[in-house]
Every structure is written in structure tokens, then in C-alpha cells.
Write a protein that holds these residues in place. Structure first.
Motif, PDB file in Angstrom:
ATOM      1  N   CYS A  61       0.947  -1.146  -0.123  1.00 52.03           N
ATOM      2  CA  CYS A  61      -0.087  -0.031  -0.105  1.00 52.03           C
ATOM      3  C   CYS A  61       0.776   1.129  -0.083  1.00 52.03           C
ATOM      4  CB  CYS A  61      -0.826  -0.012   1.131  1.00 52.03           C
ATOM      5  SG  CYS A  61      -2.272   1.164   0.859  1.00 52.03           S
ATOM      6  N   HIS A  89      -4.455  -0.366  -8.810  1.00 48.48           N
ATOM      7  CA  HIS A  89      -5.830   0.460  -8.857  1.00 48.48           C
ATOM      8  C   HIS A  89      -6.760  -0.282  -9.668  1.00 48.48           C
ATOM      9  CE1 HIS A  89      -8.027   3.793 -10.535  1.00 48.48           C
ATOM     10  NE2 HIS A  89      -8.827   3.739  -9.582  1.00 48.48           N
ATOM     11  N   LYS A 105     -12.544   1.758   2.968  1.00 50.55           N
ATOM     12  CA  LYS A 105     -10.924   1.801   2.783  1.00 50.55           C
ATOM     13  C   LYS A 105     -10.472   2.384   4.334  1.00 50.55           C
ATOM     14  CE  LYS A 105     -12.558   3.701  -1.643  1.00 50.55           C
ATOM     15  NZ  LYS A 105     -12.968   4.737  -2.373  1.00 50.55           N
ATOM     16  N   ASP A 106      -9.095   2.196   4.394  1.00 49.20           N
ATOM     17  CA  ASP A 106      -8.556   2.704   5.513  1.00 49.20           C
ATOM     18  C   ASP A 106      -7.950   4.141   4.970  1.00 49.20           C
ATOM     19  OD1 ASP A 106      -6.220   2.047   4.531  1.00 49.20           O
ATOM     20  OD2 ASP A 106      -5.741   0.281   5.930  1.00 49.20           O
ATOM     21  N   GLU A 157      -5.157   3.705   2.323  1.00 47.92           N
ATOM     22  CA  GLU A 157      -5.482   3.355   0.893  1.00 47.92           C
ATOM     23  C   GLU A 157      -6.081   4.600   0.450  1.00 47.92           C
ATOM     24  OE1 GLU A 157      -8.697   0.369  -1.641  1.00 47.92           O
ATOM     25  OE2 GLU A 157      -8.601   0.242   0.743  1.00 47.92           O
ATOM     26  N   GLU A 158      -6.910   5.269   1.206  1.00 50.94           N
ATOM     27  CA  GLU A 158      -7.581   6.595   0.603  1.00 50.94           C
ATOM     28  C   GLU A 158      -6.454   7.534  -0.013  1.00 50.94           C
ATOM     29  OE1 GLU A 158     -10.490   7.874   0.144  1.00 50.94           O
ATOM     30  OE2 GLU A 158     -11.899   6.947   1.561  1.00 50.94           O
ATOM     31  N   ARG A 199     -10.562   1.211  -5.769  1.00 57.43           N
ATOM     32  CA  ARG A 199      -9.781   0.469  -4.742  1.00 57.43           C
ATOM     33  C   ARG A 199      -8.453   0.068  -5.286  1.00 57.43           C
ATOM     34  NH1 ARG A 199     -13.085  -1.136  -0.468  1.00 57.43           N
ATOM     35  NH2 ARG A 199     -10.919  -1.436   0.295  1.00 57.43           N
ATOM     36  N   GLN A 202      -5.238  -4.218  -1.064  1.00 61.55           N
ATOM     37  CA  GLN A 202      -6.009  -4.069   0.310  1.00 61.55           C
ATOM     38  C   GLN A 202      -7.167  -4.978   0.348  1.00 61.55           C
ATOM     39  OE1 GLN A 202      -4.536  -2.025   2.828  1.00 61.55           O
ATOM     40  NE2 GLN A 202      -2.934  -2.697   1.296  1.00 61.55           N
TER      41      GLN A 202
END
Length: 107
Positions: free
Chosen positions: A44, A50, A64-65, A68-69, A84, A88
């Protein structure tokens, strides 16, 4: 084991079985699916895995954590709802039938 459909930007579909415990990115890598580069190997730390998740699956996936964002900010044409990072997304039986589409390119 989950059956996952990876759709290349040009429309070519690859349907593969991915073992539980792997990530959707590892499933692509292990099956030589073009369009997912995974430069960081799943840490990550980039956005080269993606994808756009099929709309029917968006609400079925874990959220999403923050990391990841943050990484999605660097992705090519991210979609706030559907983008996404496949590194992840941990594969479980609940992901059987998941459909993801690759962007035009990875950056």
C-alpha cells in the motif's frame, strides 16, 4: 476460494479462482493478469494495483482505511465510489463473484 473476474481496460475478461487469504492483487499477479502492476508488492505504498470495483460490489467490500485513501489520490482517474487498491482486498468466500475493471493505465 473465490472466483474473481478481472476486466482489462479494453474489455478482455479473465475469470480466475483465487485462494482465500491472498489479496485480489496477488490473484492477478499469480495468474499473469495484465493491467495490475503492483510495483510495491502489496505494501500500500503506490497506486499501481488500482481498479474500479463493479457497482454491485462497492457496498459489499470492507471500507477503505486512511492509507488506501491517501494512495488512491495518486491513481489514474480515481473514482471516489468505485476505486480500490487490490492489495488491500483480502480474498474470502464472501468475494466469490467479485468483478473489477482496470483503468486505462497505472501511474
Amino acid at each position: 476460494m473465490a472466483k474473481i473476474t478481472y476486466i482489462e481496460h479494453g474489455g478482455t475478461e479473465h475469470v480466475v479462482e483465487v485462494a482465500n487469504g491472498l489479496t485480489v492483487m496477488e490473484g492477478a499477479r499469480d495468474n499473469n493478469i495484465p493491467g495490475i502492476e503492483a510495483d510495491c508488492g502489496g505494501a500500500c505504498a503506490c497506486s499501481t494495483c488500482h481498479v474500479y470495483v463493479d457497482p454491485a460490489w462497492v457496498e459489499k467490500l470492507p471500507g477503505k482505511d486512511d492509507m488506501e485513501e491517501d494512495m488512491l489520490d495518486f491513481a489514474y482517474e480515481p473514482d471516489p465510489a468505485r476505486s480500490r487498491l487490490t492489495c488491500q482486498l483480502k480474498v474470502t468466500d464472501a468475494l466469490d463473484g467479485l468483478i473489477v475493471q482496470m483503468p486505462e493505465k497505472q501511474i
